[in-house]
Structures are given as C-alpha cells and as structure tokens.
Scaffold this motif. Structure first.
Motif, PDB file in Angstrom:
ATOM      1  N   SER A  27      70.688  39.262  21.083  1.00  0.00           N
ATOM      2  CA  SER A  27      71.088  37.963  21.635  1.00  0.00           C
ATOM      3  C   SER A  27      72.261  37.387  20.857  1.00  0.00           C
ATOM      4  CB  SER A  27      69.922  36.976  21.572  1.00  0.00           C
ATOM      5  OG  SER A  27      68.846  37.443  22.318  1.00  0.00           O
ATOM      6  N   ASP A  67      70.660  37.512  29.197  1.00  0.00           N
ATOM      7  CA  ASP A  67      69.760  37.705  28.071  1.00  0.00           C
ATOM      8  C   ASP A  67      68.320  37.754  28.574  1.00  0.00           C
ATOM      9  OD1 ASP A  67      68.539  37.853  25.650  1.00  0.00           O
ATOM     10  OD2 ASP A  67      69.589  36.159  24.748  1.00  0.00           O
ATOM     11  N   GLU A  68      67.784  38.927  28.676  1.00  0.00           N
ATOM     12  CA  GLU A  68      66.421  39.134  29.188  1.00  0.00           C
ATOM     13  C   GLU A  68      66.164  38.307  30.447  1.00  0.00           C
ATOM     14  OE1 GLU A  68      63.338  39.107  26.186  1.00  0.00           O
ATOM     15  OE2 GLU A  68      64.856  39.153  24.625  1.00  0.00           O
TER      16      GLU A  68
HETATM   17 MG   LIG Z   1      66.996  37.687  22.134  1.00  0.00          MG
END
Ligand SMILES: [Mg+2]
Ligand SMILES: Nc1ncnc2c1ncn2[C@@H]1O[C@H](COP(=O)(O)OP(=O)(O)OP(=O)(O)O)[C@@H](O)[C@H]1O
Lengths: 283, 293
Positions: free
Chosen positions: A76, A204-205
């Motif tokens: 991240s 991000d995810e």
């Molecule tokens: Mg992360």
C-alpha cells in the motif's frame, strides 16, 4: 497528429487546474510503453522507520500489474506514493524517484493536484461521498471547474457504463449513494475514479470487502478497463492476481523480491521466497 | 411453548447461588431506578413550579405589550422577548463564524501546530469561566469605551460565553467526519479548500448545528452577562446601541419587586424562557440528529 510524444507538448501530469481539452491517452502514449511508470531506488520512511528499502520497478502502460506479498510488506505504501497520497501523513520522507512517462512525480513543477487528477485511486473500503450517485461521479469534474451540464451528464453515463453499473442505477442517479450495496458502492468508486479520465488506476485491495459475486464483477471490470488504463492492483488473493493481472510483483519486508509475468510467477518463480509465499508456506 | 425445565443449559451449577445472584441483581436494578428518579426530581419540580405559577398570566398580551409601571397591572414583556432574541442573534453573528472557522483551522489545516494547541486549551478554559466574567469583560471592553449600555455589549458578552461551546462542538463534529471521505476527495485531486468546503463541512453540519442550538439555549438563559452590559429598558428596542431588556434580567428585576403582578410576570417570563430553551433543544435533537450512514 503525430505519435511523437517526446515533443515540446506539455506532459499530461503538468497540466494545471484550468481544464484543457479532454486529454486523450492515444494522443501521447503509444500502446503499452514498457517503462511507463519507473520506480528508481525508492526508499520510504514513516518518521524514522524505513518501510521500503530501495525498490526498482518498471511498470508498462495499459497492463494490469498486481502487487502481492504478506501483510505489512509495503504494498500500500508504494501504491500510495504513485499519486503522492502518502504526503497527507505528517512526518513521511522518501529517497529515490518515481517517474511517470519520463517525468518525476516529485519534480517541483508537478502539481500534486494535477497528478492526482491523472491517477485514479480505488480504496480497500468503498468510500462514496454522502451525496447522490450523480454527485459522486461529477465531483472530480466539479472541483476541476467543469460545470457544463451536458458534459457532466455524459460523463456520468460513460463512467457508470465503464464500471458496469449503469443498468443497475440509471433510474436512481439522484438518490443517495449510501443506499447502494457494498459491491455497487465499490463499482461506483471505480466509476468516480475514472471520471476525470486518468491514465492510471490504483486499486488497493478493491475486493477485500466484497462477496464472491461482486468480486467477480469487479474483476471483469478490471480486465475490461485495462484497454484504456494502466492498472496497478494490490491483492491478497492469489487467484485474483492470476485472473486479472499480466504482471505480478512480489514484495517481502519492504523489498521487491520478484517481478515478472504473472504466469511465470505462479508456475515457475525464480526465487524460493516467492514460491513459498505462493504455495502458502508462509505469509 | 417450551416446557419449563429444572436444569437447562443456562442454569448455574448450584440453584442457591443463582437465587442470591438474582436477588442481588434485582436490588441493584431497583437502586439504580430509585437514584435516577431522584436526579429527575429537582428538574420535574422546577418545571411543575414554573408552569403552575407562570401559566395563569399567559396570553397574547404578554408577547405584544410592554410591562406596566410598578404598582399597576396589565401588559406583558414583548420588549424583553425581542431583546433576548436580538442579543442572541448578535452573539451568534459574532461567535458562529469565528467558532466554526477556528475549528476548521485547528482540525483541518494545522492539527498539530502550537497555535492549535493554544486555541484548544484556551477554549477549554473559557468553557469553565463564570458567565459573570464574560459580562465584566464586555462591560470593560464595550460599555466603558462606548459610554453606553447596549444590545451590542450584551451580544458581545454572550458571544464570549458561547464561542468556546461552538468551537469545541464544531471541532468534535469535524473530527467525526470519516477519514475515508477526505482520502476519496484528495484522491481525485481536490485541494484542501475544496475538500473542506464540499465534503467535510457539509458532512459535519448536523453536528455543528446541534452545537449552535446548544449555544442558543445557553445564551438565551444567561442573566449575568447581560445584566450590566445591556442593562434593561422599559421600551421596545429601537436600536442595538441602546440599553435593552431581556427575559433573564426581567425575571431578576421583577422577582425582587414588592408588587404581586410583577412577580406573576416574572413567573410567566420564566415559563416563556424555559419553553424557548426546551424547544430549541428539542428542535436541535429532531432536525439535526445524526443521520444514519
Ligand atoms: Mg495495504
Ligand atoms: N501511517 C503510518 N505510520 C507509520 N507506519 C505505517 C503507516 N502506514 C503503514 N505503516 C507501516 O509501514 C509498513 C508497510 O505498510 P503497508 O500498509 O504499506 O503494508 P501492506 O503491504 O499494504 O500491508 P497490508 O497487506 O496489510 O495492507 C508496515 O510495517 C506498517 O506498519
């Protein structure tokens, strides 16, 4: 127009607030430039803590690249550096450089506002604004000073169609976005992220809070979107990485361990650590 | 219907212990109820007292007429109601922009700067300051310099009183706005200014309004700050630069007069004031109760 993108024409991320003509990717960037995003010996610090230890990486345009690795390895952090979102956190510092299409994103002439308009971001937890569906999508345009009604309407339809959400919400564009389901909200966030016609999409995810059906929809969408966007996706789901991405980067403890074609990473990784992670022996 | 069983999954191993536990629970619950009723008692008796004494005189005249001369009967206190409303408005005009903008600064622009810590600290101190000190300050700052008791002076005193309330509740309101909204806004290239004005403030508005309503009810009920800044007046307010009547000072003045009718007027003024304050509070709760996300 010629394809000479190294000419004197201003670089896209240096375009400032006044909205120029809608910027067309094909004007400037040839299909799949291999070193579209270049990370050069990049180190990153939260206060005194170094969490990225000299990353070198070249990401091609119009491909899906996934970042995998155990929790806390810095995926991240690296992702949030591409649009300089980490600068919102006090006390952070970086060394090295990241260039996009040849221009350093940290160059003093680059306006961070313009940079973020060129790079869409989708967060782990879907975060539509507490306003209408329509209002959410036109927000990026309104803050850029775009007020033309027909242009806004057109953008809303285009983005919702791209995000495979149009049919589900076209009759309630002016209702609150908070009334959507989790999966719809996340697709709305994707629609919002592409509203200002960015070149790059950071995710991000994006599916970690979604059920399998919603996840499948978002994955389809990602594959669809890569024709127009350079997509970088962080995921903990190995199957997702292998389904949607052409390239995969494996990170471990703030280092880039291996970066290669997804097929190779998942069938025949060259590093032992990668193999152990992929086969689930650690992480 | 389930058949009652002597021993089921939730029964404790020994029946005796369970009985005592039940008894203790009952006792503690009873105690809590009794104590809560005790706290309610003063409030309820005040309300009953005010209603019983204030109600007889309530009529339209109270709101439209001036007070009678001492010893005479008839009339009301329309000028005091007006005066209170005017001074509350003045205080809001001063304190609301200042309070909200300071809150925006200390929460959005510079959350960790020395200036912000200082502002936060002073605001917390100010909430604890006796209201009469606000009056004394406004007397020195406005009445002495302008050589006039006035609604402006009263408004300033009330503004000082409510500024910390508005500032601190606004700061809380801003802190309550989800970080993910800010991220989303910055993520699409918004400036801090745009993020604050288009996303953060609208989302915090209901909570900020609740704080303002609280401040209104506080300001409307205070006597000390207006007592020697706005003083009092027997007449309708014609300008904000004159001495001005207010409900709270009227109560204070009339209650100590030896005339039965004026004392009744003071009771009615109390009822009007209590109703006004309660209504503002209820309104604040109803209109601005946090919407569900
Ligand atoms: Mg992360
Ligand atoms: N705001 C912050 N302040 C200090 N340290 C941080 C901050 N954010 C992240 N870190 C640290 O930086 C390291 C990398 O975090 P990062 O969030 O990039 O990991 P990640 O690979 O995305 O993990 P995950 O898969 O759990 O999301 C971790 O050790 C984390 O504790």
């Amino acid at each position: 127009m010629s394809n000479d993108y190294t000419s004197s024409e201003a670089h896209p991320i240096q375009v400032s607030h006044e909205t120029a003509r809608p910027y067309e990717l094909s004007d400037v960037v040839p299909p799949s430039e291999t070193n579209f995003i270049k990370v050069d010996d990049f180190r990153f610090f939260y206060g005194k803590k170094e969490v990225l230890h000299g990353i070198n990486l070249e990401i091609p345009s119009r491909r899906v690249t996934s970042f995998i690795g155990p929790s806390g390895c810095g995926k991240s952090t690296l992702l949030r550096n591409f649009n300089r979102m980490n600068e919102l956190i006090p006390g952070v510092r970086h060394e090295g450089d990241i260039t996009i299409h040849g221009t350093s994103i940290f160059d003093p002439s680059v306006e961070v506002i313009a940079l973020r308009r060129r790079i869409g971001m989708v967060f782990q937890k879907s975060n539509p604004f507490p306003m209408s569906i329509y209002g959410n999508i036109v927000y990026p345009l309104r803050i850029a000073g775009q007020g033309d009604r027909s242009m806004l309407d057109e953008t809303v339809e285009r983005c919702l169609r791209s995000a495979a959400l149009w049919d589900e919400v076209k009759d309630r564009l002016h209702e609150s976005a908070l009334g959507l389901s989790g999966g719809q909200m996340q697709r709305l966030c994707i629609a919002r992220a592409i509203a200002s016609r960015p070149e790059i999409l950071l995710m991000d995810e994006p599916c970690s809070a979604l059920d399998p059906i919603a996840t499948a929809k978002v994955e389809e969408l990602i594959i669809e979107l890569k024709r127009d966007f350079t997509i970088i996706i962080v995921t903990h789901n190995m199957h997702q990485a292998s389904r949607v991405s052409e390239l995969t980067a494996f990170f471990y403890l703030g280092n880039l361990v291996e970066f290669d074609e997804t097929r190779k990473i998942f069938t025949n990784p060259s590093k032992l650590q990668t193999e152990e992670y992929i086969t689930g022996r650690f992480g | 219907m389930m058949k009652p069983e002597s021993r089921h999954f939730f029964s404790s191993p020994k029946g005796k212990t369970s009985f005592y536990r039940m008894l203790r629970n009952r006792f503690l619950t009873g105690l809590c109820i009794a104590l809560s009723l005790l706290t309610l008692f003063p409030l309820i008796s005040i309300v009953i007292l005010v209603i019983r004494n204030g109600l007889p005189l309530i009529s339209m005249n109270l709101f439209t007429q001036l007070s009678p001369a001492p010893g005479l009967e008839g009339g009301g206190f329309g000028n005091a109601i007006m005066g209170t409303l005017v001074m509350v408005c003045i205080s809001l005009l001063l304190a609301v922009p200042l309070g909200i903008l300071s809150a925006v600064y200390i929460n959005e622009y510079a959350p960790v700067s020395p200036v912000s810590s200082a502002v936060r600290f002073v605001a917390k101190l100010l909430t604890g300051i006796p209201s009469i000190i606000c009056g004394v300050f406004a007397f020195a700052a406005v009445v002495m310099t302008s050589q006039h008791f006035s609604a402006i002076a009263g408004g300033v005193a009330l503004a000082i009183l409510i500024l910390p309330i508005i500032l601190l509740t606004s700061e809380q309101a801003l802190m309550g706005v989800s970080v993910s909204y800010r991220e989303a806004s910055y993520g699409v290239g918004a400036t801090p200014f745009q993020t604050i004005w288009r996303i953060v403030l609208p989302d915090a508005m209901p909570a900020i309004m609740t704080g303002i309503m609280l401040a209104v009810s506080r300001a409307a009920g205070e006597t000390a700050p207006v007592l020697f800044t706005a003083l009092f007046s027997q007449n309708w307010i014609t300008s904000v630069f004159e001495p001005t009547a207010s409900l709270s000072v009227l109560i204070y003045n009339f209650a100590s007069l030896p005339y039965a009718y004026h004392i009744k007027l003071a009771w009615s003024a109390s009822l009007v004031l209590v109703t006004l304050v309660t209504l503002t509070n209820i309104l604040a709760q109803m209109i601005f109760s946090p919407k569900q996300r």
